[in-house]
Design a protein around this motif. Structure first.
Motif, PDB file in Angstrom:
ATOM      1  N   GLY A 295      69.666  68.096  61.032  1.00 50.81           N
ATOM      2  CA  GLY A 295      70.019  66.871  60.320  1.00 50.81           C
ATOM      3  C   GLY A 295      69.096  66.668  59.133  1.00 50.81           C
ATOM      4  O   GLY A 295      68.731  65.546  58.798  1.00 50.81           O
ATOM      5  N   GLY A 296      68.734  67.782  58.481  1.00 49.17           N
ATOM      6  CA  GLY A 296      67.698  67.745  57.460  1.00 49.17           C
ATOM      7  C   GLY A 296      68.173  67.374  56.074  1.00 49.17           C
ATOM      8  O   GLY A 296      67.367  67.362  55.141  1.00 49.17           O
ATOM      9  N   GLY A 297      69.453  67.042  55.919  1.00 46.54           N
ATOM     10  CA  GLY A 297      69.973  66.782  54.593  1.00 46.54           C
ATOM     11  C   GLY A 297      69.880  65.355  54.122  1.00 46.54           C
ATOM     12  O   GLY A 297      70.109  65.077  52.941  1.00 46.54           O
TER      13      GLY A 297
ATOM     14  N   LEU B  59      60.085  75.722  55.602  1.00 41.72           N
ATOM     15  CA  LEU B  59      61.140  74.927  56.212  1.00 41.72           C
ATOM     16  C   LEU B  59      62.464  75.664  56.278  1.00 41.72           C
ATOM     17  O   LEU B  59      62.824  76.406  55.361  1.00 41.72           O
ATOM     18  N   THR B  60      63.181  75.408  57.364  1.00 40.22           N
ATOM     19  CA  THR B  60      64.605  75.681  57.417  1.00 40.22           C
ATOM     20  C   THR B  60      65.296  74.367  57.754  1.00 40.22           C
ATOM     21  O   THR B  60      65.022  73.764  58.796  1.00 40.22           O
ATOM     22  N   LEU B  61      66.137  73.916  56.842  1.00 40.98           N
ATOM     23  CA  LEU B  61      66.890  72.677  57.047  1.00 40.98           C
ATOM     24  C   LEU B  61      68.270  73.029  57.567  1.00 40.98           C
ATOM     25  O   LEU B  61      68.959  73.882  57.000  1.00 40.98           O
ATOM     26  N   MET B  62      68.678  72.364  58.644  1.00 38.76           N
ATOM     27  CA  MET B  62      69.992  72.601  59.230  1.00 38.76           C
ATOM     28  C   MET B  62      70.801  71.321  59.216  1.00 38.76           C
ATOM     29  O   MET B  62      70.268  70.221  59.337  1.00 38.76           O
ATOM     30  N   GLY B  63      72.104  71.478  59.038  1.00 38.79           N
ATOM     31  CA  GLY B  63      73.010  70.343  59.045  1.00 38.79           C
ATOM     32  C   GLY B  63      74.428  70.827  58.833  1.00 38.79           C
ATOM     33  O   GLY B  63      74.673  72.011  58.574  1.00 38.79           O
TER      34      GLY B  63
ATOM     35  N   CYS C 251      74.897  74.286  60.227  1.00 37.16           N
ATOM     36  CA  CYS C 251      74.864  74.399  61.696  1.00 37.16           C
ATOM     37  C   CYS C 251      75.460  73.151  62.323  1.00 37.16           C
ATOM     38  O   CYS C 251      75.139  72.030  61.931  1.00 37.16           O
ATOM     39  N   ASP C 252      76.320  73.352  63.295  1.00 36.67           N
ATOM     40  CA  ASP C 252      76.806  72.280  64.165  1.00 36.67           C
ATOM     41  C   ASP C 252      75.996  72.367  65.447  1.00 36.67           C
ATOM     42  O   ASP C 252      76.196  73.275  66.257  1.00 36.67           O
ATOM     43  N   VAL C 253      75.059  71.429  65.635  1.00 33.82           N
ATOM     44  CA  VAL C 253      74.117  71.551  66.759  1.00 33.82           C
ATOM     45  C   VAL C 253      74.801  71.439  68.117  1.00 33.82           C
ATOM     46  O   VAL C 253      74.228  71.846  69.126  1.00 33.82           O
TER      47      VAL C 253
END
Length: 258
Positions: free
Chosen positions: A11-13, A31-35, A62-64
């Motif tokens: 949810g890094g966006g 960092l790796t930002l996922m969202g 990514c869909d967690v």
């Protein structure tokens, strides 16, 4: 903390996730930002790259709540940035409805994103952290992990589950140099609160200012929490000298929960 550490923020966006990413990049972490939104991730990547180099900030859609998506995203993150030292499980979603009008689809969706997502992401990194003898997992829960709120039964149930998951993982990893904690913000100045304001306005006819004041009144300080304040709590838990803090739920809410 230092450049050697690689942090994944889900949810890094936007919102709290973006604030956490900004704070960690300022402290030198890769960092790796996922969202789920590529556009939001790219915008955040560009902002952070201006701080200290584009190569240190990678993004992964990514869909967690989807196991295959999580596995693929984390595999790509490790390939690009190396082993994950820090995981901030921030991705979350809230929907409001009275219990009698909460559909099973809504219930399952909120548990999948808020609870199952934290489980799937943690499971991807915890074994390697334990093997290396160091790791930090921080679950961004909510005061809804510590108390009940009307009209958000599924969200409260999911966030209470996140706290249970936090405590179980903390004990399992206690001798491995890995800490697992939850940060529990109250009403915070994010899109989720903006949506809550819109809902109150639509359902009650109150002004946006009155709706915001109602939410802020839950905080004894009479204000909304700022995302940077939550990020500061997360950053503290990642420090090497915070190694004795594990299994805890740290409320960032101006005294709403004591």
């Amino acid at each position: 903390m230092g450049e050697a550490l690689h942090a994944v923020v889900t949810g890094g966006g936007s919102g709290i996730g973006a604030a956490v990413a900004r704070r960690l990049r300022q402290e030198g972490l890769r960092l790796t930002l996922m969202g789920r939104s590529l556009d939001k991730l790219r915008a955040q990547q560009a902002e952070l790259a201006a701080l200290a180099g584009a190569a240190a900030v990678q993004i992964q859609v990514c869909d967690v709540g989807d196991e295959a998506s999580v596995r693929a995203a984390f595999a790509a993150a490790v390939q690009a940035q190396g082993p994950v030292d820090v995981l901030v499980n921030n991705a979350g979603q809230v929907e409001t409805a009275p219990l009698a009008r909460t559909s099973l689809d809504s219930w399952n969706r909120l548990l999948q994103v808020n609870l199952t997502g934290s489980f799937l992401c943690s499971r991807e990194v915890a074994p390697a952290m334990a093997q290396r003898g160091f790791g930090r997992i921080v679950n961004v829960a909510s005061t809804a992990a510590l108390k009940g709120y009307a009209y958000v039964a599924a969200y409260c149930a999911a966030k209470h589950g996140v706290l249970g998951l936090t405590r179980a993982m903390a004990l399992e990893l206690a001798t491995k140099g890995v800490t697992v904690n939850a940060v529990c913000p109250g009403y915070t100045e994010t899109d989720i609160v903006a949506n809550a304001v819109d809902t109150i306005v639509a359902k009650t006819g109150r002004t946006a200012e009155a709706a915001r004041a109602e939410l802020a009144a839950a905080n004894p300080q009479g204000r909304l929490v700022q995302p940077d304040e939550v990020a500061a709590a997360v950053a503290y838990l990642l420090r090497h000298d915070a190694g004795a803090i594990t299994g805890q739920a740290i409320a960032v809410c101006g005294g709403e929960v004591m």
